[in-house]
Motif scaffolding. Structure first.
Motif, mmCIF file in Angstrom:
data_model
loop_
_atom_site.group_PDB
_atom_site.id
_atom_site.type_symbol
_atom_site.label_atom_id
_atom_site.label_comp_id
_atom_site.label_asym_id
_atom_site.label_seq_id
_atom_site.Cartn_x
_atom_site.Cartn_y
_atom_site.Cartn_z
ATOM 1 N N ASP A 32 0.289 -2.927 -0.319
ATOM 2 C CA ASP A 32 1.836 -2.778 -0.539
ATOM 3 C C ASP A 32 2.551 -2.531 0.740
ATOM 4 O O ASP A 32 3.681 -3.178 0.653
ATOM 5 C CB ASP A 32 1.923 -1.487 -1.452
ATOM 6 C CG ASP A 32 1.146 -1.961 -2.893
ATOM 7 O OD1 ASP A 32 0.931 -2.972 -2.969
ATOM 8 O OD2 ASP A 32 1.016 -0.958 -3.672
ATOM 9 N N LEU A 33 2.095 -1.777 1.693
ATOM 10 C CA LEU A 33 2.890 -1.434 2.877
ATOM 11 C C LEU A 33 3.137 -2.713 3.654
ATOM 12 O O LEU A 33 4.062 -3.133 4.004
ATOM 13 C CB LEU A 33 2.384 -0.406 3.711
ATOM 14 C CG LEU A 33 3.019 -0.321 4.888
ATOM 15 C CD1 LEU A 33 4.541 0.212 4.615
ATOM 16 C CD2 LEU A 33 2.183 1.055 5.829
ATOM 17 N N ALA A 39 8.107 -8.338 4.422
ATOM 18 C CA ALA A 39 9.200 -8.937 3.776
ATOM 19 C C ALA A 39 10.713 -8.392 4.373
ATOM 20 O O ALA A 39 11.697 -8.895 4.608
ATOM 21 C CB ALA A 39 9.244 -8.222 2.386
ATOM 22 N N ALA A 40 10.517 -7.002 5.170
ATOM 23 C CA ALA A 40 11.503 -6.298 5.713
ATOM 24 C C ALA A 40 10.935 -5.712 6.946
ATOM 25 O O ALA A 40 10.944 -4.560 7.096
ATOM 26 C CB ALA A 40 12.173 -5.157 4.746
ATOM 27 N N PRO A 41 10.956 -6.565 7.952
ATOM 28 C CA PRO A 41 10.174 -5.929 9.296
ATOM 29 C C PRO A 41 11.305 -4.760 10.022
ATOM 30 O O PRO A 41 12.410 -5.212 9.902
ATOM 31 C CB PRO A 41 9.626 -7.096 9.935
ATOM 32 C CG PRO A 41 10.603 -8.339 9.630
ATOM 33 C CD PRO A 41 10.981 -8.179 8.044
ATOM 34 N N PRO A 42 10.786 -3.955 10.743
ATOM 35 C CA PRO A 42 11.629 -3.273 11.554
ATOM 36 C C PRO A 42 12.196 -3.955 12.802
ATOM 37 O O PRO A 42 11.448 -4.871 12.984
ATOM 38 C CB PRO A 42 10.811 -2.079 11.843
ATOM 39 C CG PRO A 42 9.528 -2.208 11.060
ATOM 40 C CD PRO A 42 9.480 -3.447 10.345
ATOM 41 N N SER A 43 13.191 -3.854 12.983
ATOM 42 C CA SER A 43 13.829 -4.359 14.460
ATOM 43 C C SER A 43 12.875 -3.963 15.428
ATOM 44 O O SER A 43 12.145 -3.032 15.617
ATOM 45 C CB SER A 43 15.067 -3.725 14.621
ATOM 46 O OG SER A 43 15.507 -4.287 15.800
ATOM 47 N N GLY A 44 12.550 -5.204 16.349
ATOM 48 C CA GLY A 44 11.620 -5.187 17.403
ATOM 49 C C GLY A 44 10.043 -5.216 17.207
ATOM 50 O O GLY A 44 9.366 -5.220 18.035
ATOM 51 N N ARG A 73 9.834 4.812 6.560
ATOM 52 C CA ARG A 73 9.852 5.685 5.712
ATOM 53 C C ARG A 73 10.710 5.150 4.564
ATOM 54 O O ARG A 73 10.900 5.727 3.261
ATOM 55 C CB ARG A 73 10.289 6.998 6.271
ATOM 56 C CG ARG A 73 8.942 7.578 7.014
ATOM 57 C CD ARG A 73 9.240 9.237 7.265
ATOM 58 N NE ARG A 73 8.266 9.547 8.121
ATOM 59 C CZ ARG A 73 7.071 9.886 7.722
ATOM 60 N NH1 ARG A 73 6.574 9.807 6.559
ATOM 61 N NH2 ARG A 73 6.005 10.523 8.756
ATOM 62 N N GLY A 74 11.968 4.434 4.763
ATOM 63 C CA GLY A 74 12.740 4.044 4.165
ATOM 64 C C GLY A 74 12.251 2.977 3.055
ATOM 65 O O GLY A 74 12.911 2.715 1.961
ATOM 66 N N LEU A 75 11.151 2.494 3.324
ATOM 67 C CA LEU A 75 10.478 1.459 2.470
ATOM 68 C C LEU A 75 10.028 2.157 1.128
ATOM 69 O O LEU A 75 9.289 1.549 0.296
ATOM 70 C CB LEU A 75 9.309 0.553 3.191
ATOM 71 C CG LEU A 75 9.835 -0.057 4.230
ATOM 72 C CD1 LEU A 75 8.700 -0.827 5.086
ATOM 73 C CD2 LEU A 75 10.718 -1.164 3.651
ATOM 74 N N GLY A 76 9.727 3.540 1.226
ATOM 75 C CA GLY A 76 9.229 4.242 0.059
ATOM 76 C C GLY A 76 9.772 4.072 -1.084
ATOM 77 O O GLY A 76 9.251 4.191 -2.130
ATOM 78 N N THR A 77 11.103 3.647 -1.208
ATOM 79 C CA THR A 77 11.856 3.187 -2.260
ATOM 80 C C THR A 77 11.872 1.833 -2.773
ATOM 81 O O THR A 77 12.247 1.312 -3.856
ATOM 82 C CB THR A 77 13.344 3.522 -2.381
ATOM 83 O OG1 THR A 77 13.820 3.042 -1.265
ATOM 84 C CG2 THR A 77 13.483 5.042 -2.079
#
Length: 215
Positions: A32-33, A39-44, A73-77
């Motif tokens: 899942d992670l 789908a939404a990779p962190p910058s860098g 951590r923001g992906l938790g939702t």
């Protein structure tokens, strides 16, 4: 595979100054992670390296790791992100004549034909890679294919061997020692240095085995 929900409070550890190891506890959470980060990779971000219970997030040197951690951590939702994002599954032609097929059938309380049907009639997802270049650990989404490794490993497993161990299926990319249960074989090369990229099976790819006949 179902839509993902990311573990709300993963353990996040720094790995040097350009990577974070995100530990989530089990395979489903790691899948899942990985799907959410793709789908939404962190910058860098440079690379995502999934494993059985974690995902390593590699970033460019100088990237703010605290911002990357906050992003994770923001992906938790996050919800609704499909696991296995390739539009079409990789189809692997399979001859189900492996030497261990009868033993696997006995272990699972099925006939060999039932094992073949259950193996072929599902879409697998490459959870992570390892052991050898091009070796993908394929997760089937349930515990049905939970079989032990052989008591005595083989010293040489032929390339293209289709195998089972634990909850995973896999295809040996080259001849090597191995303790997985062999149920079939394929002529499709899953690792080819003349192909770009050389690995046919990459994390997140979906895979389907297509029976092409039995002797």
């Amino acid at each position: 595979m179902t839509a993902s929900t990311v573990a709300p409070d993963p353990m996040i550890r720094p790995c040097g100054d350009a990577a974070l190891l995100v530990e989530v506890g089990d395979l489903d959470a790691a899948l899942d992670l990985h799907a959410a980060l793709r789908a939404a990779p962190p910058s860098g971000v440079l690379d995502l390296v999934p494993a059985a219970c974690s995902v390593l997030v590699r970033v460019r040197p100088g990237t703010d790791l605290r911002a990357v951690e906050q992003h994770i951590r923001g992906l938790g939702t996050a919800v609704g992100i499909p696991v296995g994002t390739s539009s079409d599954p990789v189809e692997i032609p399979a001859v189900y004549d492996g030497a261990d097929l009868p033993a696997v059938a006995e272990l699972l309380g099925r006939t060999p034909d039932e094992v073949v049907a259950l193996h072929a009639n599902r879409v697998w997802v490459v959870a992570f890679v390892g052991f050898a270049p091009g070796f993908g650990y394929l997760a089937g989404g349930d515990d049905w294919f939970d079989v032990p490794r052989r008591a005595v490993p083989r010293t040489a497993v032929p390339p293209g061997s289709i195998a089972l161990a634990g909850r995973y299926s896999g295809v040996y990319p080259r001849e090597s020692p191995g303790g997985w249960q062999l149920i079939g074989r394929t002529d499709l090369r899953v690792w080819d240095l003349d192909r770009r990229p050389p690995a046919l099976l990459v994390p997140g790819a979906r895979v389907r085995f297509v029976p092409v006949g039995r002797p």
